[in-house]
Design a protein around this motif. Structure first.
Motif, PDB file in Angstrom:
ATOM      1  N   PRO A  34       0.827  -1.218   0.000  1.00 21.04           N
ATOM      2  CA  PRO A  34       0.000   0.000   0.000  1.00 21.04           C
ATOM      3  C   PRO A  34       0.853   1.257   0.000  1.00 21.04           C
ATOM      4  CG  PRO A  34       0.014  -1.036   2.166  1.00 21.04           C
ATOM      5  CD  PRO A  34       0.682  -1.989   1.240  1.00 21.04           C
ATOM      6  N   ARG A  35       0.488   2.204  -0.869  1.00 24.01           N
ATOM      7  CA  ARG A  35       1.220   3.458  -0.925  1.00 24.01           C
ATOM      8  C   ARG A  35       0.841   4.326   0.265  1.00 24.01           C
ATOM      9  NH1 ARG A  35      -1.006   3.485  -5.971  1.00 24.01           N
ATOM     10  NH2 ARG A  35      -1.946   5.537  -5.640  1.00 24.01           N
ATOM     11  N   ARG A  36       1.824   5.004   0.817  1.00 25.12           N
ATOM     12  CA  ARG A  36       1.600   5.800   2.023  1.00 25.12           C
ATOM     13  C   ARG A  36       0.562   6.876   1.795  1.00 25.12           C
ATOM     14  NH1 ARG A  36       6.207   8.408   5.994  1.00 25.12           N
ATOM     15  NH2 ARG A  36       4.753   9.403   7.442  1.00 25.12           N
ATOM     16  N   GLU A  37       0.582   7.495   0.607  1.00 23.94           N
ATOM     17  CA  GLU A  37      -0.366   8.570   0.353  1.00 23.94           C
ATOM     18  C   GLU A  37      -1.800   8.052   0.260  1.00 23.94           C
ATOM     19  OE1 GLU A  37       1.580   7.592  -3.714  1.00 23.94           O
ATOM     20  OE2 GLU A  37       2.130   7.669  -1.583  1.00 23.94           O
ATOM     21  N   VAL A  38      -1.974   6.809  -0.191  1.00 22.52           N
ATOM     22  CA  VAL A  38      -3.313   6.218  -0.250  1.00 22.52           C
ATOM     23  C   VAL A  38      -3.807   5.897   1.155  1.00 22.52           C
ATOM     24  CG1 VAL A  38      -4.659   4.267  -1.099  1.00 22.52           C
ATOM     25  CG2 VAL A  38      -2.944   5.321  -2.574  1.00 22.52           C
ATOM     26  N   ILE A  39      -2.923   5.355   1.986  1.00 19.38           N
ATOM     27  CA  ILE A  39      -3.275   5.092   3.388  1.00 19.38           C
ATOM     28  C   ILE A  39      -3.684   6.395   4.069  1.00 19.38           C
ATOM     29  CG2 ILE A  39      -2.326   4.464   5.645  1.00 19.38           C
ATOM     30  CD1 ILE A  39      -2.880   2.017   4.077  1.00 19.38           C
ATOM     31  N   ALA A  40      -2.909   7.452   3.861  1.00 19.49           N
ATOM     32  CA  ALA A  40      -3.193   8.742   4.491  1.00 19.49           C
ATOM     33  C   ALA A  40      -4.535   9.301   4.020  1.00 19.49           C
ATOM     34  CB  ALA A  40      -2.069   9.724   4.207  1.00 19.49           C
ATOM     35  N   ALA A  41      -4.808   9.188   2.719  1.00 19.48           N
ATOM     36  CA  ALA A  41      -6.058   9.702   2.178  1.00 19.48           C
ATOM     37  C   ALA A  41      -7.257   8.924   2.715  1.00 19.48           C
ATOM     38  CB  ALA A  41      -6.031   9.643   0.655  1.00 19.48           C
ATOM     39  N   LEU A  42      -7.108   7.599   2.809  1.00 22.61           N
ATOM     40  CA  LEU A  42      -8.199   6.780   3.312  1.00 22.61           C
ATOM     41  C   LEU A  42      -8.427   7.036   4.806  1.00 22.61           C
ATOM     42  CD1 LEU A  42     -10.309   4.654   2.791  1.00 22.61           C
ATOM     43  CD2 LEU A  42      -8.550   2.891   3.065  1.00 22.61           C
ATOM     44  N   ALA A  43      -7.343   7.198   5.561  1.00 19.47           N
ATOM     45  CA  ALA A  43      -7.469   7.508   6.984  1.00 19.47           C
ATOM     46  C   ALA A  43      -8.161   8.850   7.178  1.00 19.47           C
ATOM     47  CB  ALA A  43      -6.092   7.511   7.647  1.00 19.47           C
ATOM     48  N   ALA A  44      -7.843   9.832   6.348  1.00 22.20           N
ATOM     49  CA  ALA A  44      -8.482  11.139   6.448  1.00 22.20           C
ATOM     50  C   ALA A  44      -9.973  11.038   6.142  1.00 22.20           C
ATOM     51  CB  ALA A  44      -7.809  12.119   5.491  1.00 22.20           C
ATOM     52  N   LEU A  45     -10.323  10.210   5.160  1.00 24.06           N
ATOM     53  CA  LEU A  45     -11.732  10.003   4.816  1.00 24.06           C
ATOM     54  C   LEU A  45     -12.478   9.348   5.970  1.00 24.06           C
ATOM     55  CD1 LEU A  45     -13.733  10.252   2.383  1.00 24.06           C
ATOM     56  CD2 LEU A  45     -13.159   7.868   1.877  1.00 24.06           C
ATOM     57  N   LEU A  46     -11.863   8.355   6.582  1.00 21.01           N
ATOM     58  CA  LEU A  46     -12.477   7.680   7.722  1.00 21.01           C
ATOM     59  C   LEU A  46     -12.613   8.618   8.916  1.00 21.01           C
ATOM     60  CD1 LEU A  46     -10.558   4.304   7.443  1.00 21.01           C
ATOM     61  CD2 LEU A  46     -13.048   4.538   7.391  1.00 21.01           C
ATOM     62  N   GLY A  47     -11.663   9.501   9.056  1.00 20.09           N
ATOM     63  CA  GLY A  47     -11.676  10.419  10.185  1.00 20.09           C
ATOM     64  C   GLY A  47     -12.670  11.545  10.059  1.00 20.09           C
ATOM     65  N   GLN A  48     -13.208  11.761   8.864  1.00 21.03           N
ATOM     66  CA  GLN A  48     -14.191  12.817   8.641  1.00 21.03           C
ATOM     67  C   GLN A  48     -15.365  12.251   7.862  1.00 21.03           C
ATOM     68  OE1 GLN A  48     -12.262  16.124   6.733  1.00 21.03           O
ATOM     69  NE2 GLN A  48     -10.727  16.338   8.317  1.00 21.03           N
ATOM     70  N   PRO A  49     -16.145  11.365   8.513  1.00 19.67           N
ATOM     71  CA  PRO A  49     -17.237  10.689   7.808  1.00 19.67           C
ATOM     72  C   PRO A  49     -18.323  11.654   7.360  1.00 19.67           C
ATOM     73  CG  PRO A  49     -17.400  10.297  10.156  1.00 19.67           C
ATOM     74  CD  PRO A  49     -16.077  10.972   9.920  1.00 19.67           C
ATOM     75  N   LYS A  50     -18.887  11.332   6.202  1.00 25.15           N
ATOM     76  CA  LYS A  50     -20.013  12.092   5.660  1.00 25.15           C
ATOM     77  C   LYS A  50     -21.269  11.254   5.828  1.00 25.15           C
ATOM     78  CE  LYS A  50     -17.245  14.519   2.185  1.00 25.15           C
ATOM     79  NZ  LYS A  50     -15.956  14.043   2.627  1.00 25.15           N
ATOM     80  N   THR A  51     -22.409  11.908   5.873  1.00 22.14           N
ATOM     81  CA  THR A  51     -23.670  11.196   6.073  1.00 22.14           C
ATOM     82  C   THR A  51     -24.494  11.130   4.799  1.00 22.14           C
ATOM     83  OG1 THR A  51     -24.726  13.246   6.806  1.00 22.14           O
ATOM     84  CG2 THR A  51     -23.778  11.814   8.500  1.00 22.14           C
ATOM     85  N   GLY A  52     -23.991  11.647   3.708  1.00 23.42           N
ATOM     86  CA  GLY A  52     -24.740  11.618   2.454  1.00 23.42           C
ATOM     87  C   GLY A  52     -24.650  10.279   1.773  1.00 23.42           C
ATOM     88  N   SER A  53     -25.135  10.203   0.518  1.00 27.23           N
ATOM     89  CA  SER A  53     -25.198   8.944  -0.201  1.00 27.23           C
ATOM     90  C   SER A  53     -24.017   8.749  -1.135  1.00 27.23           C
ATOM     91  CB  SER A  53     -26.506   8.893  -1.025  1.00 27.23           C
ATOM     92  OG  SER A  53     -26.527   9.969  -1.958  1.00 27.23           O
ATOM     93  N   GLU A  54     -23.009   9.582  -1.009  1.00 30.77           N
ATOM     94  CA  GLU A  54     -21.827   9.461  -1.859  1.00 30.77           C
ATOM     95  C   GLU A  54     -21.179   8.094  -1.683  1.00 30.77           C
ATOM     96  OE1 GLU A  54     -17.539  11.722  -2.510  1.00 30.77           O
ATOM     97  OE2 GLU A  54     -19.000  12.446  -1.061  1.00 30.77           O
ATOM     98  N   HIS A  55     -20.815   7.470  -2.791  1.00 30.62           N
ATOM     99  CA  HIS A  55     -20.227   6.114  -2.754  1.00 30.62           C
ATOM    100  C   HIS A  55     -18.938   6.145  -3.567  1.00 30.62           C
ATOM    101  CE1 HIS A  55     -20.900   1.567  -3.808  1.00 30.62           C
ATOM    102  NE2 HIS A  55     -19.810   1.775  -3.116  1.00 30.62           N
ATOM    103  N   LEU A  56     -17.822   5.918  -2.918  1.00 34.17           N
ATOM    104  CA  LEU A  56     -16.545   5.958  -3.606  1.00 34.17           C
ATOM    105  C   LEU A  56     -15.933   4.572  -3.687  1.00 34.17           C
ATOM    106  CD1 LEU A  56     -14.874   9.049  -1.908  1.00 34.17           C
ATOM    107  CD2 LEU A  56     -16.145   8.994  -4.055  1.00 34.17           C
ATOM    108  N   HIS A  57     -15.331   4.271  -4.827  1.00 36.49           N
ATOM    109  CA  HIS A  57     -14.535   3.068  -4.971  1.00 36.49           C
ATOM    110  C   HIS A  57     -13.081   3.491  -5.112  1.00 36.49           C
ATOM    111  CE1 HIS A  57     -17.705   0.059  -5.455  1.00 36.49           C
ATOM    112  NE2 HIS A  57     -18.371   1.008  -6.101  1.00 36.49           N
ATOM    113  N   VAL A  58     -12.195   2.954  -4.294  1.00 36.59           N
ATOM    114  CA  VAL A  58     -10.777   3.248  -4.381  1.00 36.59           C
ATOM    115  C   VAL A  58     -10.141   2.138  -5.191  1.00 36.59           C
ATOM    116  CG1 VAL A  58      -8.666   3.693  -3.086  1.00 36.59           C
ATOM    117  CG2 VAL A  58     -10.870   4.354  -2.135  1.00 36.59           C
ATOM    118  N   VAL A  59      -9.544   2.485  -6.333  1.00 32.34           N
ATOM    119  CA  VAL A  59      -9.002   1.467  -7.230  1.00 32.34           C
ATOM    120  C   VAL A  59      -7.566   1.782  -7.576  1.00 32.34           C
ATOM    121  CG1 VAL A  59     -11.237   0.896  -8.206  1.00 32.34           C
ATOM    122  CG2 VAL A  59      -9.921   2.734  -9.212  1.00 32.34           C
TER     123      VAL A  59
END
Length: 198
Positions: free
Chosen positions: A173-198
């Protein structure tokens, strides 16, 4: 890369997590690298974590490892393997110990911002294992990270109704991807947005 997608309705779990991430993996070693990176990054940012991460511990004179679950909030470790002898080839999962681990996590959910669960494995795909605990985590105020073997992705999608993001747990795993995913998890949204990380 983050690709926009659409949430589907329905599914056994019934609700969308704030952010629900399925780490789709081919080997446990790949999954463990992602877990380790995400846990470290989230702890550095002060997030409260709970859940179970599995470690396979080699045993002398045995062809199979001992499966140990580590609970993130308490630091407690529980072996979920049954010793069936050196030549045993049948399932070694101890259901009572797995349920004990699930109860330990249940007790920590109220104080956790983000929950990690080791995997949606064969037991869960067949309707058992940690399935009830997973369902309890998929609710509006809790973010969930779960390992999903590639072979079980269909069963996982049927279970949770596609309220999740998929992440390919690549071998390195690339460090920048881990950091981006951690940031996303740390600031959850309540809308219906659905992201796929590929």
């Amino acid at each position: 890369m983050l690709a926009q997608g659409r949430d589907a309705t329905g599914g056994a779990a019934g609700h969308s997590a704030a952010i629900c991430v399925a780490l789709v993996y081919d080997t446990s070693a790949d999954l463990n690298r992602w877990f380790a990176g995400l846990v470290a990054e989230l702890r550095r940012s002060g997030k409260s974590l709970a859940g179970l991460i599995q470690e396979d511990v080699p045993q002398a004179g045995r062809s199979r490892c001992d499966m140990v679950l580590h609970e993130l909030a308490t630091g407690r470790s529980i072996s979920i393997s049954e010793d069936l002898g050196a030549g045993a080839i049948s399932c070694r999962l101890s259901t009572p110990r797995l349920l004990e681990a699930a109860q330990l996590v249940e007790a920590q959910l109220a104080d956790a911002e983000i929950v990690f669960l080791n995997k949606f494995g064969k037991a869960e795909a067949e309707g058992g294992g940690l399935r009830d605990l997973i369902a309890h985590c998929i609710e509006p105020r809790k973010s969930l990270v779960i390992g999903v073997p590639r072979s079980n992705l269909g069963a996982w999608t049927e279970f949770c109704g596609e309220f999740f993001r998929t992440v390919e747990a690549t071998p390195e795993p690339r460090r920048e991807v881990i950091a981006a995913l951690a940031a996303l998890l740390g600031q959850p949204k309540t809308g219906s947005e659905h992201l796929h990380v590929v």
